[in-house]
Every structure is written in structure tokens, then in C-alpha cells.
Enzyme design. Structure first.
Site: not given
Length: 277
Positions: A8, A10, A60, A104, A115, A134
């Protein structure tokens, strides 16, 4: 040893803002190179531990962030979308371990760029009544496939969320959240050295493979920002509502994970504003 890396963005070293992680953002091109360097550190750690096959899934946003030429040659890249299994596309029971890079914290939780999957469109997710994002859903689905998650990198809040979900997973904090779009940064070379060392150590330690056959049926519940999304999803067999914006379904992972991907594609088609990442 076959290793799977879900990457990912972030939670990557140095990145703190949507401009860093969204295509077209002022610092996106720099951000995607920073992402590659964190992933490469994890690959080097896996190679040091004896990995003979490494799969990296670009997990991502558009899933076209990692430049193939910037990736360590020991790894093979899964790039682009749609993918039926999204952030864990290509993960099979033949893999020996999962590493998550750049992750994240979940929606509503403290953490840089926190998020759950779709930015503002998803307000909350629960797996068997337990709040999840996630991190937890990836770990649970990997476990259902029969592959242990052994390492995760991200900010300190993501690492804390991972430890709360499964304390056996080794974590590397590459930055320390000051707010949702601000962090105290760990020096890049130091952070990547820590990723490499931690991944190598985690893969060198014996990890018990989850007993996938023993996993019971689960309940996945999602609260959306839009009642329109929830009502539309009721047209999918097996989906039930708990209130005007919340739907749930029961079944076995990883089937529920794949179904959730369908829900997100429906949501994306119904909302006029794209997710921020």
C-alpha cells in the site's frame, strides 16, 4: 520459501498527504519512488532470509503505482486493476508468509491518511463484530487461505492496530502520526534498514501456518456514508441490512473478501466523488 508482499502507499516512509499518494498530486511521482524503496527493503530482507520466490502486489488506489523498473529484480509484480482479490490478488496457499508494506490505520482511527479501502465512502467495517480495516481484514483473509502474516510496515498507529489485531506480527514504524496529514518522520535510510532487518528476522523465525480448514463462517458488516449504496447492495443475494446505511453478509473467508470487492465496485459506480486514494 515463497513470500507474498502486499504494498500500500499511505504508510510509506515520508508520505503524509493525499498529494503524495494520488496520481496527479504534486508529489505523487516522488511518492511512488518512496513506495518502491520501502518495498525493495522488504524484498532485500526476504532474500536475506532465504526467499526463493517473491510476489509483490501493488495494492494502492489504481494499483499502477510501482514502476516495474524501480522494483528489486528478485520480485515479480502484479499491477493494475480490476483484481478479484484486490489488495491480496495472487495470494495462494502455496505462499509461506505475507508481508504488508506501507499500510495505514482504519477509518476513524488516529493515523496518517487513515481510512478503510475507499476513503470517505466507508465509515466502519466489522468482522464478526470486531472493528476492522485493511490491516485486520488482510490478516484474517490470509489466515483463511492458510498463510501467516509475519510483518507489517506503516506509521505508529498502523503498527499499534496490527499488534492489537495479532500481536505475533512484527511491525516497523516508519513515521509517527501527529495528525491525519502530519507526522514526525523517521530518516529514510534508517526506516528502510529497519524494514529490511525486521523482515529478515520475521521470516527466519518459525511461523505456524494457520489451519485454514478450521476457520468458521464469518460475518462482514460495512457502514457506508451513503444510504443509496446500502440499498443497492441489497440486490445482491445474501446481503442484508441492519439499518439504512449498513449491510452485512455471512460466509467463509476468502469468499467474503471477494464479495466485499464487488460491494466497493458498486459503491464506486454510485458515488459522484471518487475516493481520495
Amino acid at each position: 520459501m515463497r513470500i507474498y508482499i502486499s504494498a500500500d502507499m499511505e504508510g510509506v516512509t515520508g508520505l503524509v498527504d493525499a498529494e503524495d499518494v494520488q496520481p496527479g498530486g504534486r508529489d505523487y511521482e516522488r511518492g511512488r519512488l518512496m513506495m518502491a524503496e520501502d518495498v525493495n527493503a522488504a524484498i532485500r530482507g526476504a532474500v536475506a532470509a532465504g526467499a526463493t520466490e517473491i510476489t509483490v502486489n501493488d495494492a494502492h488506489g489504481p494499483m499502477r503505482n510501482l514502476l516495474p523498473e524501480a522494483l528489486h529484480p528478485a520480485a515479480r509484480l502484479i499491477r493494475g486493476r480490476p483484481k478479484q482479490m484486490g489488495m491480496i490478488e495472487g495470494l495462494t496457499s502455496q505462499h509461506d508468509a505475507v508481508i504488508c508494506v506501507g499500510y495505514h490505520s482504519r477509518a476513524g482511527a488516529p493515523g496518517v491518511l487513515s481510512h478503510s479501502f475507499m476513503g470517505h465512502e466507508i465509515e466502519d467495517i466489522w468482522l464478526d463484530g470486531r472493528p476492522v480495516g485493511e490491516i485486520g481484514l488482510t490478516q484474517a483473509t490470509a489466515a483463511a487461505i492458510g498463510v501467516p502474516m509475519v510483518g507489517l510496515t506503516g506509521d505508529d498507529c498502523a503498527c499499534a492496530e496490527m499488534t492489537d489485531w495479532d500481536a505475533s506480527v512484527a511491525t516497523v514504524a516508519v513515521k509517527y502520526a501527529r495528525d491525519r496529514f502530519a507526522a514526525a518522520l523517521r530518516p529514510a535510510e534508517e526506516a528502510r534498514a529497519a524494514i529490511e532487518e525486521t523482515v529478515a528476522a520475521a521470516l527466519s523465525a518459525p511461523a505456524k501456518a494457520p489451519d485454514a480448514a478450521a476457520e468458521p463462517a464469518s460475518t462482514l458488516t460495512v457502514r457506508w456514508q451513503s444510504a443509496s449504496v446500502a440499498s443497492t447492495l441489497l440486490g445482491i443475494p445474501g446481503v442484508a441490512s441492519t439499518d439504512s446505511r449498513t449491510v452485512q453478509a455471512q460466509g467463509a473467508l476468502p469468499d467474503l473478501y471477494r464479495l466485499f470487492g464487488v460491494w466497493m465496485r458498486v459503491a464506486a459506480s454510485l458515488t459522484n466523488q471518487p475516493p481520495y486514494c
